[in-house]
Design a protein around this motif. Structure first.
Motif, PDB file in Angstrom:
ATOM      1  N   GLU A 133       1.502  -1.304  -0.358  1.00  0.00           N
ATOM      2  CA  GLU A 133       1.848  -2.409   0.289  1.00  0.00           C
ATOM      3  C   GLU A 133       3.252  -2.223  -0.047  1.00  0.00           C
ATOM      4  O   GLU A 133       4.092  -2.187   0.862  1.00  0.00           O
ATOM      5  CB  GLU A 133       1.482  -3.840  -0.316  1.00  0.00           C
ATOM      6  CG  GLU A 133       2.013  -4.891   0.594  1.00  0.00           C
ATOM      7  CD  GLU A 133       1.801  -4.978   2.075  1.00  0.00           C
ATOM      8  OE1 GLU A 133       2.564  -5.584   2.657  1.00  0.00           O
ATOM      9  OE2 GLU A 133       0.778  -4.497   2.332  1.00  0.00           O
ATOM     10  N   ILE A 134       3.906  -1.786  -1.118  1.00  0.00           N
ATOM     11  CA  ILE A 134       5.366  -1.513  -1.450  1.00  0.00           C
ATOM     12  C   ILE A 134       5.872  -0.066  -1.249  1.00  0.00           C
ATOM     13  O   ILE A 134       6.945   0.205  -1.181  1.00  0.00           O
ATOM     14  CB  ILE A 134       5.793  -2.004  -2.783  1.00  0.00           C
ATOM     15  CG1 ILE A 134       5.138  -1.116  -3.729  1.00  0.00           C
ATOM     16  CG2 ILE A 134       5.229  -3.379  -3.088  1.00  0.00           C
ATOM     17  CD1 ILE A 134       5.534  -1.042  -5.537  1.00  0.00           C
ATOM     18  N   ARG A 189       2.723   9.372  -6.897  1.00  0.00           N
ATOM     19  CA  ARG A 189       2.658   8.246  -7.823  1.00  0.00           C
ATOM     20  C   ARG A 189       1.501   7.454  -7.973  1.00  0.00           C
ATOM     21  O   ARG A 189       1.185   6.855  -8.905  1.00  0.00           O
ATOM     22  CB  ARG A 189       4.172   7.677  -7.706  1.00  0.00           C
ATOM     23  CG  ARG A 189       5.354   8.308  -8.071  1.00  0.00           C
ATOM     24  CD  ARG A 189       6.627   7.509  -7.861  1.00  0.00           C
ATOM     25  NE  ARG A 189       6.902   6.562  -8.801  1.00  0.00           N
ATOM     26  CZ  ARG A 189       7.928   5.537  -8.940  1.00  0.00           C
ATOM     27  NH1 ARG A 189       8.765   5.748  -7.950  1.00  0.00           N
ATOM     28  NH2 ARG A 189       8.104   4.800  -9.765  1.00  0.00           N
ATOM     29  N   LEU A 190       0.990   7.381  -6.602  1.00  0.00           N
ATOM     30  CA  LEU A 190      -0.240   6.640  -6.489  1.00  0.00           C
ATOM     31  C   LEU A 190      -1.491   7.305  -7.434  1.00  0.00           C
ATOM     32  O   LEU A 190      -2.134   6.645  -7.999  1.00  0.00           O
ATOM     33  CB  LEU A 190      -0.496   6.457  -4.975  1.00  0.00           C
ATOM     34  CG  LEU A 190       0.082   5.307  -4.145  1.00  0.00           C
ATOM     35  CD1 LEU A 190      -0.358   5.670  -2.772  1.00  0.00           C
ATOM     36  CD2 LEU A 190      -0.637   4.019  -4.453  1.00  0.00           C
ATOM     37  N   LYS A 191      -1.467   8.689  -7.345  1.00  0.00           N
ATOM     38  CA  LYS A 191      -2.490   9.471  -8.014  1.00  0.00           C
ATOM     39  C   LYS A 191      -2.252   9.027  -9.596  1.00  0.00           C
ATOM     40  O   LYS A 191      -2.967   8.907 -10.378  1.00  0.00           O
ATOM     41  CB  LYS A 191      -2.442  10.873  -7.848  1.00  0.00           C
ATOM     42  CG  LYS A 191      -2.998  11.087  -6.460  1.00  0.00           C
ATOM     43  CD  LYS A 191      -3.021  12.759  -6.508  1.00  0.00           C
ATOM     44  CE  LYS A 191      -3.746  13.249  -5.100  1.00  0.00           C
ATOM     45  NZ  LYS A 191      -3.684  14.524  -4.967  1.00  0.00           N
ATOM     46  N   GLY A 192      -0.937   9.079  -9.946  1.00  0.00           N
ATOM     47  CA  GLY A 192      -0.503   8.702 -11.439  1.00  0.00           C
ATOM     48  C   GLY A 192      -0.980   7.298 -11.774  1.00  0.00           C
ATOM     49  O   GLY A 192      -1.731   7.030 -12.644  1.00  0.00           O
ATOM     50  N   ARG A 252      -6.352  -9.449   1.884  1.00  0.00           N
ATOM     51  CA  ARG A 252      -6.450  -7.880   1.791  1.00  0.00           C
ATOM     52  C   ARG A 252      -6.601  -7.333   0.602  1.00  0.00           C
ATOM     53  O   ARG A 252      -6.778  -6.006   0.148  1.00  0.00           O
ATOM     54  CB  ARG A 252      -5.333  -7.133   2.576  1.00  0.00           C
ATOM     55  CG  ARG A 252      -5.635  -7.149   4.256  1.00  0.00           C
ATOM     56  CD  ARG A 252      -4.676  -6.219   4.989  1.00  0.00           C
ATOM     57  NE  ARG A 252      -3.382  -6.807   4.746  1.00  0.00           N
ATOM     58  CZ  ARG A 252      -2.290  -6.238   4.151  1.00  0.00           C
ATOM     59  NH1 ARG A 252      -2.505  -5.052   3.699  1.00  0.00           N
ATOM     60  NH2 ARG A 252      -1.122  -6.579   4.193  1.00  0.00           N
ATOM     61  N   LEU A 253      -6.316  -8.430  -0.402  1.00  0.00           N
ATOM     62  CA  LEU A 253      -6.547  -7.801  -1.903  1.00  0.00           C
ATOM     63  C   LEU A 253      -8.199  -7.585  -2.346  1.00  0.00           C
ATOM     64  O   LEU A 253      -9.119  -8.294  -1.850  1.00  0.00           O
ATOM     65  CB  LEU A 253      -6.216  -9.046  -2.813  1.00  0.00           C
ATOM     66  CG  LEU A 253      -5.491  -8.401  -4.366  1.00  0.00           C
ATOM     67  CD1 LEU A 253      -4.104  -7.583  -4.111  1.00  0.00           C
ATOM     68  CD2 LEU A 253      -5.197  -9.681  -5.381  1.00  0.00           C
ATOM     69  N   PRO A 254      -8.388  -6.490  -2.932  1.00  0.00           N
ATOM     70  CA  PRO A 254      -9.871  -6.331  -3.030  1.00  0.00           C
ATOM     71  C   PRO A 254     -10.424  -7.058  -4.378  1.00  0.00           C
ATOM     72  O   PRO A 254     -10.314  -6.588  -5.774  1.00  0.00           O
ATOM     73  CB  PRO A 254      -9.660  -4.727  -3.488  1.00  0.00           C
ATOM     74  CG  PRO A 254      -8.364  -4.647  -4.033  1.00  0.00           C
ATOM     75  CD  PRO A 254      -7.426  -5.298  -3.424  1.00  0.00           C
ATOM     76  N   CYS A 309       1.712  -8.803  -3.726  1.00  0.00           N
ATOM     77  CA  CYS A 309       0.418  -9.076  -4.167  1.00  0.00           C
ATOM     78  C   CYS A 309       0.102 -10.600  -3.462  1.00  0.00           C
ATOM     79  O   CYS A 309      -1.212 -10.528  -3.036  1.00  0.00           O
ATOM     80  CB  CYS A 309       0.483  -9.370  -5.747  1.00  0.00           C
ATOM     81  SG  CYS A 309      -1.139  -9.797  -6.331  1.00  0.00           S
ATOM     82  N   LEU A 310       0.941 -11.225  -3.517  1.00  0.00           N
ATOM     83  CA  LEU A 310       0.906 -12.591  -2.764  1.00  0.00           C
ATOM     84  C   LEU A 310       0.925 -12.659  -1.415  1.00  0.00           C
ATOM     85  O   LEU A 310      -0.259 -13.067  -0.484  1.00  0.00           O
ATOM     86  CB  LEU A 310       1.913 -13.551  -3.164  1.00  0.00           C
ATOM     87  CG  LEU A 310       2.168 -14.014  -4.383  1.00  0.00           C
ATOM     88  CD1 LEU A 310       3.616 -14.851  -4.461  1.00  0.00           C
ATOM     89  CD2 LEU A 310       1.185 -14.916  -4.911  1.00  0.00           C
ATOM     90  N   LYS A 311       1.370 -11.539  -0.843  1.00  0.00           N
ATOM     91  CA  LYS A 311       1.202 -11.188   0.732  1.00  0.00           C
ATOM     92  C   LYS A 311      -0.217 -10.595   0.788  1.00  0.00           C
ATOM     93  O   LYS A 311      -0.924 -11.124   2.127  1.00  0.00           O
ATOM     94  CB  LYS A 311       2.125 -10.125   1.116  1.00  0.00           C
ATOM     95  CG  LYS A 311       2.267  -9.804   2.725  1.00  0.00           C
ATOM     96  CD  LYS A 311       3.302  -8.742   2.938  1.00  0.00           C
ATOM     97  CE  LYS A 311       3.336  -8.468   4.335  1.00  0.00           C
ATOM     98  NZ  LYS A 311       4.094  -7.239   4.861  1.00  0.00           N
ATOM     99  N   LEU A 312      -0.677  -9.829   0.033  1.00  0.00           N
ATOM    100  CA  LEU A 312      -2.100  -9.308   0.274  1.00  0.00           C
ATOM    101  C   LEU A 312      -3.366 -10.406  -0.023  1.00  0.00           C
ATOM    102  O   LEU A 312      -4.108 -10.399   0.741  1.00  0.00           O
ATOM    103  CB  LEU A 312      -2.188  -8.132  -0.774  1.00  0.00           C
ATOM    104  CG  LEU A 312      -1.694  -6.946  -0.606  1.00  0.00           C
ATOM    105  CD1 LEU A 312      -1.799  -5.893  -1.715  1.00  0.00           C
ATOM    106  CD2 LEU A 312      -2.287  -6.080   0.774  1.00  0.00           C
TER     107      LEU A 312
END
Length: 474
Positions: free
Chosen positions: A320-321, A327-330, A468-470, A460-463
């Motif tokens: 989302e950001i 960096r996502l993998k990390g 859409r937050l899992p 997080c609040l937007k999701l």
């Protein structure tokens, strides 16, 4: 083949207790050693490392607490599980035993069957830990060699230089000997000169072979070098122990290295192979981390499930950001094992219902540094150890273990901190029922911009608002 061979060391100044424990343990098939004092126990451990120590507390000259502290201060023995077997029943004595490093506490008089069950349980965990350490060490060695081999392929300016650099890379990675023999006569033998090579072997695929004698056993892998359908030669790598190349993933890494060498010999494909090897390295690291995370499932299912769910939440926030793919993998790797340090916390504390004492909470807080220490030696392409260490830090400096604040905390750690809190509050814990998503929202909204990063909280609040937050498993 079991990795446990040091037996059980029983330490007690009472001969009758030693005799009883020896009878009980040997009757169950355990190899037993005894020591009648703390000093004798330390000398016995130094002479041969035991698999587990059963330790009395009240002994003259050196009590059990002092013995345990010395064992945990020594790098050679600090991972050996210690079970206190004592007549002391005060809670303070039990808490002190865990504080100095014990994994369990049994009060006298004891039921032999209970002792046997606890001993076997901790020996199983110890063997699992040793097997994990062996796999991580072998995997790291293979990956380090693969990485160095890639550098040889990239920087070599001739076939001779490439073979020499590849041989040096294999030896530098921790393997004692290697041979590269090409069909055109070019060859390079690196490392020990006493290793016997059967160069007539040309397998269709990789195969492990016994090389050596009773005094110097070893294990070899022989890999064909082929460019499409054209054979070029063979690569042979020798290891000192029979565990080497026992994992399919480690063999696959060796196959990958042989492939890099093959394509490196064809200069037109050198760049393509370099990129392929880089992806294989990252994938293998991720697989290694998944193996590490799996160990927690045997010990603490709550922690294992929490890590998976918190990681999914962190990934959603990071997307989302706009965090980039690298960096996502990390973040995924760090999130998957961010609580691995809890392996150092006694199960009795992790799963205890009710409010923890101050001392118990301090023990749990140590998991951030413990997790950092476990993985800091792995050569990640991401700051995984730092993310694990910082996931309980807070923007205002109120977190732990280092009291970092603001931008001194990695963005990945700030993301994981929010995900960790949302998951923990929303889900069930041994010490309380789930408080619900609304409580989690209230927590991060209240501390937005103080404890938690405002941009991360907003994402997080937007999701959550968009559904859409899992959170499907709650």
């Amino acid at each position: 083949m079991s990795l446990l061979n040091g037996g059980v060391l029983v330490v007690d100044d009472n001969p009758a207790n030693l005799k009883l424990m020896t009878k009980v343990l040997r009757g169950a098939g355990y190899n037993v050693r005894v020591a009648s004092s703390g000093r004798m126990a330390l000398e016995s451990v130094k002479a041969r490392l035991p698999d587990l120590v059963l330790l009395d507390i009240k002994m003259p000259q050196m009590n059990g607490f002092e013995v345990c502290e010395r064992l945990k201060q020594d790098p050679a023995s600090r991972d050996v599980p210690v079970i206190f077997l004592s007549a002391l029943r005060e809670s303070a004595d039990k808490l002190r035993s865990f504080a100095v490093g014990a994994v369990d506490y049994i009060t006298k008089p004891f039921v032999p069957e209970e002792v046997l069950v606890r001993v076997q349980s901790h020996l199983n965990l110890r063997e699992l830990q040793l097997e994990l350490e062996r796999k991580v060490a072998e995997r790291t060695r293979a990956l380090r060699t693969l990485s160095a081999g890639n550098q040889a392929v990239v920087h070599a300016r001739s076939v001779e230089e490439m073979l020499e650099l590849m041989g040096e890379a294999i030896i530098g990675g921790g393997y004692p000997a290697a041979l590269i023999a090409l069909d055109d006569g070019a060859r390079c033998q690196a490392g020990r000169e006493d290793v016997h090579w059967d160069e007539d072997l040309m397998p269709d695929g990789p195969c492990g072979l016994y090389d050596g004698d009773a005094d110097r056993p070893g294990h070899s892998i022989i890999l064909p070098l082929r460019l499409q359908d054209r054979p070029l030669g063979r690569l042979l790598v020798f290891a000192d122990d029979h565990h080497a190349f026992s994992e399919i993933e480690d063999v696959r890494v060796m196959v990958e290295m042989a492939g890099d060498l093959t394509y490196g010999l064809d200069t037109l494909q050198a760049r393509e192979q370099h990129l392929k090897a880089r992806h294989a390295l990252e994938h293998s690291l991720e697989r290694t981390i998944e193996a590490i995370a799996t160990t927690l499932e045997f010990r603490d299912p709550y922690t294992a499930g929490h890590q998976k769910r918190a990681t999914r939440i962190a990934e959603a926030i990071a997307h989302e950001i706009g965090l980039d793919e690298h960096r996502l993998k990390g973040l995924f790797v760090a999130g998957t094992i961010h609580d691995i340090g809890k392996i150092s916390v006694p199960v009795e504390i992790l799963s205890r219902p009710g409010k923890l004492s101050v001392a118990e909470f301090e023990i749990i807080k140590g998991h951030a540094i413990a997790g950092y220490d476990i993985v800091k030696g792995i050569d990640f392409p991401w700051p995984v150890p730092q993310i694990i260490r910082q996931h309980h830090e807070r923007l205002d400096g109120s977190g732990y273990p280092d009291g970092l604040s603001g931008n001194d905390i990695l963005l990945e750690a700030r993301i994981l901190a929010v995900a960790d809190v949302v998951e923990a509050i929303s889900s069930h814990r041994p010490y309380r029922p789930a408080l619900g998503l609304s409580a989690a929202v209230e927590e991060i909204r209240t501390h937005r911009g103080t404890r938690f990063d405002a941009r991360v909280v907003d994402a997080c609040l937007k999701l959550i608002d968009a559904g859409r937050l899992p959170l499907a498993e709650y």
